[in-house]
Design a protein around this motif. Structure first.
Motif: not given
Length: 319
Positions: A55-77
């Motif tokens: 369960w501590p990894s749940l909070y690690e995911a929210l605290d540390d993850c910084r997704p690349n929004r621009q590149k993810l948007m291009k992937l979705y497009l």
């Protein structure tokens, strides 16, 4: 492995690489959210069989993850079929009430349940989403951008920013659909230079103005002509087009169009005004209410097309 499964695996692999730090825990968390029907606490997601960590990894995911929004948007497009002549994208603002989170940073007042002094507002965070609406019938959409609206932004400014970012990477000019919150002069001016057509819902108490008459020769030239008050049928004038449609779901629907109108503070941006109203006896008070739309686009769409674009793909919940 089937072709569809292989395509999904390739997509997940590309998305995984763009999640930044703690990508393993973040990917597991997303899977847990997708397959868990009911969640009564955040820590409960760690019990999902697809979450392979403690369960501590749940909070690690929210605290540390910084997704690349621009590149993810291009992937979705990249998932939008290139065969589409005019992609349909829809924008909206959703509140997330956090009335009990007194130490939560950057809380803002949001439209919501009547929880503060009997008024329809709440405290929490607001989120702006811009999604691609597929051509096929269905209830799903592909979010292209989903971001929190900070206290120094507004839903209108955030929606315009997201539309600008998406349209930079779409080869075809899209049709964008917006609720009544965005049917105003400020949004029209913020999006005027974006290569996208707008179909916006209007609040029923809005006023719009026609083109002014001939210059009388004295004083400053007028910017506004005939005033059209949407709540007063005596000010509407004669529409340039009117049709009736027998829809198997909604029954008989009347659609009218007026041309060359504008908001008071955006006189340089003419719009078409569309009235959609269900006809017949036995309708509830809500169903009988008229729906007003504004269209700003490079081409003139048929009234049937406007009906299909907005009502069937975006605003069915209003009826």
């Amino acid at each position: 492995m089937t072709q569809s499964a292989q395509k999904l695996q390739e997509f997940r692999s590309k998305a995984y690489q763009l999640l930044g730090r703690a990508k393993d825990a973040t990917m597991d968390l997303m899977d847990a959210v997708l397959v868990t029907r009911n969640v009564y606490s955040f820590a409960e997601l760690s019990l999902s069989p697809v979450f392979r960590r403690k369960w501590p990894s749940l909070y690690e995911a929210l605290d540390d993850c910084r997704p690349n929004r621009q590149k993810l948007m291009k992937l979705y497009l990249g998932e939008i079929p290139t065969s589409l002549k005019r992609p349909i994208i829809a924008g909206d603002h959703t509140p997330w009430p956090r009335t009990e989170a007194l130490t939560l940073k950057d809380r803002t007042y949001e439209h919501g349940a009547k929880v503060i002094s009997g008024k329809p507002i709440t405290l929490g965070h607001g989120y702006s989403t811009l999604a691609w609406i597929p051509e096929d019938k269905g209830s799903w959409a592909l979010p292209l951008r989903h971001e929190r609206i900070t206290s120094f932004e507004s839903p209108i400014s955030k929606g315009a920013f997201q539309l600008r970012q998406v349209c930079k990477h779409i080869p075809e000019r899209p049709i964008s659909l917006w609720d009544s919150e965005y049917g105003c002069a400020k949004f029209v001016k913020l999006t005027a230079d974006i290569k996208a057509d707008l179909l916006m819902r209007l609040r029923p108490n809005r006023c719009v103005f026609g083109v002014p008459g001939p210059y009388p020769g004295k004083g400053r030239p007028a910017k506004h002509g005939q005033k059209m008050k949407l709540s007063d049928s005596t000010t509407w004038g004669v529409p340039i087009e009117s049709i009736e449609i027998d829809d198997p779901t909604w029954g008989r629907v009347e659609i009218k169009r007026w041309s060359q109108f504008h908001f008071y503070d955006s006189a340089d941006h003419p719009m078409e005004i569309i009235l959609i109203q269900r006809q017949g006896k036995g309708l509830s008070k809500k169903a009988a209410k008229p729906m007003w739309l504004a269209w700003i686009g490079d081409e003139k769409l048929s009234l049937e097309s406007l009906w299909q674009h907005y009502l069937r793909r975006f605003a069915i919940e209003h009826w």
